[in-house]
Design a protein around this motif. Structure first.
Motif, PDB file in Angstrom:
ATOM      1  N   ARG A  31       0.835  -1.202   0.000  1.00  0.00           N
ATOM      2  CA  ARG A  31       0.000   0.000   0.000  1.00  0.00           C
ATOM      3  C   ARG A  31       0.869   1.250   0.000  1.00  0.00           C
ATOM      4  O   ARG A  31       0.575   2.228  -0.681  1.00  0.00           O
ATOM      5  CB  ARG A  31      -0.879  -0.012   1.245  1.00  0.00           C
ATOM      6  N   ARG A  38      -6.097  -5.023  -0.874  1.00  0.00           N
ATOM      7  CA  ARG A  38      -7.128  -5.278   0.129  1.00  0.00           C
ATOM      8  C   ARG A  38      -6.920  -6.693   0.667  1.00  0.00           C
ATOM      9  O   ARG A  38      -6.551  -7.595  -0.081  1.00  0.00           O
ATOM     10  CB  ARG A  38      -8.514  -5.123  -0.476  1.00  0.00           C
ATOM     11  N   HIS A  53     -13.256   0.250  12.341  1.00  0.00           N
ATOM     12  CA  HIS A  53     -14.311   0.830  11.475  1.00  0.00           C
ATOM     13  C   HIS A  53     -15.147  -0.254  10.791  1.00  0.00           C
ATOM     14  O   HIS A  53     -15.418  -0.163   9.595  1.00  0.00           O
ATOM     15  CB  HIS A  53     -13.719   1.757  10.401  1.00  0.00           C
ATOM     16  N   GLU A  69     -16.627  -5.102   6.216  1.00  0.00           N
ATOM     17  CA  GLU A  69     -15.536  -4.261   5.705  1.00  0.00           C
ATOM     18  C   GLU A  69     -14.948  -3.465   6.861  1.00  0.00           C
ATOM     19  O   GLU A  69     -15.679  -3.088   7.782  1.00  0.00           O
ATOM     20  CB  GLU A  69     -16.145  -3.301   4.690  1.00  0.00           C
ATOM     21  N   HIS A  71     -10.822  -1.798   8.593  1.00  0.00           N
ATOM     22  CA  HIS A  71      -9.384  -1.578   8.417  1.00  0.00           C
ATOM     23  C   HIS A  71      -8.608  -2.452   9.381  1.00  0.00           C
ATOM     24  O   HIS A  71      -9.073  -2.736  10.479  1.00  0.00           O
ATOM     25  CB  HIS A  71      -9.034  -0.114   8.709  1.00  0.00           C
ATOM     26  N   THR A  75      -3.855   0.768  10.936  1.00  0.00           N
ATOM     27  CA  THR A  75      -3.436   1.043   9.555  1.00  0.00           C
ATOM     28  C   THR A  75      -4.646   1.502   8.737  1.00  0.00           C
ATOM     29  O   THR A  75      -5.775   1.469   9.216  1.00  0.00           O
ATOM     30  CB  THR A  75      -2.882  -0.222   8.856  1.00  0.00           C
ATOM     31  N   LYS A  76      -4.360   1.870   7.486  1.00  0.00           N
ATOM     32  CA  LYS A  76      -5.469   2.227   6.592  1.00  0.00           C
ATOM     33  C   LYS A  76      -5.756   1.080   5.610  1.00  0.00           C
ATOM     34  O   LYS A  76      -6.442   1.264   4.609  1.00  0.00           O
ATOM     35  CB  LYS A  76      -5.094   3.484   5.804  1.00  0.00           C
ATOM     36  N   LEU A  77      -5.181  -0.069   5.888  1.00  0.00           N
ATOM     37  CA  LEU A  77      -5.352  -1.185   4.957  1.00  0.00           C
ATOM     38  C   LEU A  77      -6.807  -1.689   4.983  1.00  0.00           C
ATOM     39  O   LEU A  77      -7.283  -2.127   6.035  1.00  0.00           O
ATOM     40  CB  LEU A  77      -4.410  -2.333   5.342  1.00  0.00           C
ATOM     41  N   PRO A  78      -7.500  -1.674   3.823  1.00  0.00           N
ATOM     42  CA  PRO A  78      -8.866  -2.193   3.810  1.00  0.00           C
ATOM     43  C   PRO A  78      -8.876  -3.709   4.004  1.00  0.00           C
ATOM     44  O   PRO A  78      -8.051  -4.416   3.426  1.00  0.00           O
ATOM     45  CB  PRO A  78      -9.383  -1.847   2.401  1.00  0.00           C
TER      46      PRO A  78
END
Ligand code: ADP
Ligand code: GLC
Length: 491
Positions: A31, A38, A53, A69, A71, A75-78
């Motif tokens: 990323r 993802r 989230h 869904e 993260h 991290t911001k990794l989906p």
């Protein structure tokens, strides 16, 4: 590039071993290189509660699962969790019940996981997103390339990469699982899914994926030989042109003594003074005599045949008997090895400290507080702990195999003289070879005044096994990968 990274565990959601570390770190590193990565993981209870989230998605009509869904924590990794309560909402670990027995429906559970991954890969999961490449990891994801095989479905598909983290776990099930899982009977041949009268999920991945990787260059060579191929060396030799060894990296945000929150005092190569305090704290915590001068040997690992904890017992017993070393161990696994380790601690109270179980802070404290880190694995695809111990100034003592051979440079007189030595390595994987390596290590330790010990330690501490380098290798492989037509392989 749009990449779907599929794994049965990921650090921050659920972890039993190094696969989890890799499945969290590699996607994050990709990323950072601006890839649309993802992660998809089964919706175990722990994963569902840890996901940041979290938001349930509608899911495909009629499917027995839906996606959640969110993260990866921190991290911001989906991430997509496959929420399939019948398969994944249970206490225990991802693969076995609390009594240590594999879940009896593992074939169904991970075939189900593979079907959900396949739906995402084909843009049939209601995400409005389709990957160009699916990166699969270990047997739990092995059926995905079969489900995606265009020769069977006639549909276009993303490219697939299958990574072997450990060839010892193959996902073998009785022949009747073919029927139970609705797999076409023409795949029941030795050049497809059959492995000695069993259905092999691992072999499915090896035969059907566009490319195969494993987690170190040496292991990539070793597994093509009968001694280390676990019966799959023939399949791997047939795919030698598509097989790559890419060394894992280390997440230095989590594993660095200069900012480790779990240890008594932080330290660095510039200022090693904190190491002694960590040793004293570890001795105290593990019920050992607090003594700065006795060499303290550490070990962290799953207690299974692979890791050679029995070699540690045998080689250390005479050293413990004569009071020349102390030992601190944390791990869990096979009951016989757990019992033998517990017995050692009872025999040598004050000299051996053992914690049976999984304890992450303690793993960090052993890395920081020990003088030497023992890793006499019989085989080791990559191994992460030896790389952690290098950064912690705790020279590793390793069997020269797989990733251990690729990361540890033995303290021979030549390597000490040219400054490349960072630890101790031995071969073959016998008690006497480990004993000899320990004797060399203890000898150098006791001659610390000559400066060579500190030099060895600093060499290790200065090394970078950075994920960005590994991620770059994966990325160039992703880019060069063409969809392949399957050829015949034999087991
Ligand atoms: P493997 O994946 O074969 O178990 P690795 O060396 O690649 O071996 O990774 C093991 C990971 O699991 C490391 O992060 C290690 O610290 C961790 N680990 C293993 N056993 C334990 C334990 N009992 N407590 C805490 N961490 C552990
Ligand atoms: C496996 C291997 C280990 C490797 C890890 C991550 O569990 O046993 O050597 O480091 O996977 O790739």
């Amino acid at each position: 590039m749009r990449i779907l990274f599929a794994s049965s565990e990921a650090y921050g959601l659920t972890k039993t071993g190094g696969l989890a570390d890799v499945s969290a770190s590699l996607p994050v590193a990709l990323r950072r290189r601006r890839q649309d990565v993802r992660l998809v993981v089964p919706g175990y209870p722990e994963a569902c509660s840890q996901l940041a989230h979290a938001q349930p998605l509608p899911g495909p009509p009629d499917a027995p699962w839906q996606l959640i869904e969110g993260h990866l924590p921190g991290t911001k990794l989906p991430v997509y969790l496959v929420d399939w309560p019948e398969y994944f909402q249970r206490a225990g670990n991802p693969y076995s019940a609390s009594n240590g027995m594999d879940w009896p429906d593992n074939a169904q559970r991970f075939a189900g996981f593979a079907r959900a991954i396949t739906a995402i890969a084909r843009d049939k999961a209601g995400l409005d997103w389709a990957p160009e490449l699916v990166h699969l990891n270990d047997w739990q994801t092995g059926l995905v390339p079969v489900f995606l095989d265009p020769e069977r479905s006639g549909l276009p598909r993303p490219r697939t990469i299958f990574t072997i983290h450990n060839l010892a776990y193959q996902g073998l099930f009785p022949a009747k699982a073919m029927d139970d899982l609705g797999l076409p009977s023409d795949l029941w041949t030795p050049d497809a899914l059959e492995f000695h009268d069993h259905l092999s999920f691992m072999k499915a991945g090896l035969v059907f994926a566009d490319a195969i990787t494993t987690v170190s260059p040496t292991y990539a060579r070793e597994i093509q030989e009968p001694e280390s191929g676990m019966g799959l060396d023939g399949v791997l030799r047939a795919r030698t042109k598509d097989l790559y060894g890419i060394l894992n990296g280390v997440d230095y945000r989590a594993w660095d003594p200069s900012r480790d929150r779990h240890i008594a005092r932080t330290y660095s190569a510039e200022d090693l003074s904190g190491k002694a305090e960590n040793k004293a704290a570890l001795q105290k915590r593990m019920g050992l005599e607090v003594d700065p001068d006795v060499p303290l040997l550490g070990h962290v690992g799953r207690m299974v045949e692979q890791k050679g904890v029995d070699l540690i017992h045998a080689a250390c017993t005479p050293l413990l008997e004569s009071g020349r070393v102390q030992l601190a161990l944390v791990g869990s696994g096979q009951k016989d090895l757990e019992h033998a380790t517990g017995a050692l601690a009872r025999t040598y109270t004050g000299r051996v400290g053992v914690h049976i179980g999984y304890d992450e802070p303690l793993a960090h404290q052993i890395e920081a507080g020990a003088d030497l880190f023992l890793m006499p694995s019989r085989f080791e695809p990559c191994g992460l702990n030896q790389m952690y111990s290098l950064r912690y100034g705790t020279p590793p003592v390793v069997h020269a195999t797989g990733g251990l051979a690729d990361t540890v440079v033995d303290a021979t007189p030549e390597h000490l003289a040219d400054g490349t030595a960072n630890g101790f390595s031995f071969t073959p994987d016998t008690v006497s070879a480990l004993t000899q390596a320990l004797e060399s290590a203890l000898d150098l330790y006791h001659r610390r005044a000559d400066g060579r010990w500190e030099q060895l330690l600093r060499t290790g501490m200065g090394q970078e096994f950075d994920w960005s380098t590994s991620a770059e290798h994966y990325l160039s492989l992703y880019r060069q990968l063409a969809p392949r037509k399957r050829q015949t392989a034999t087991a």
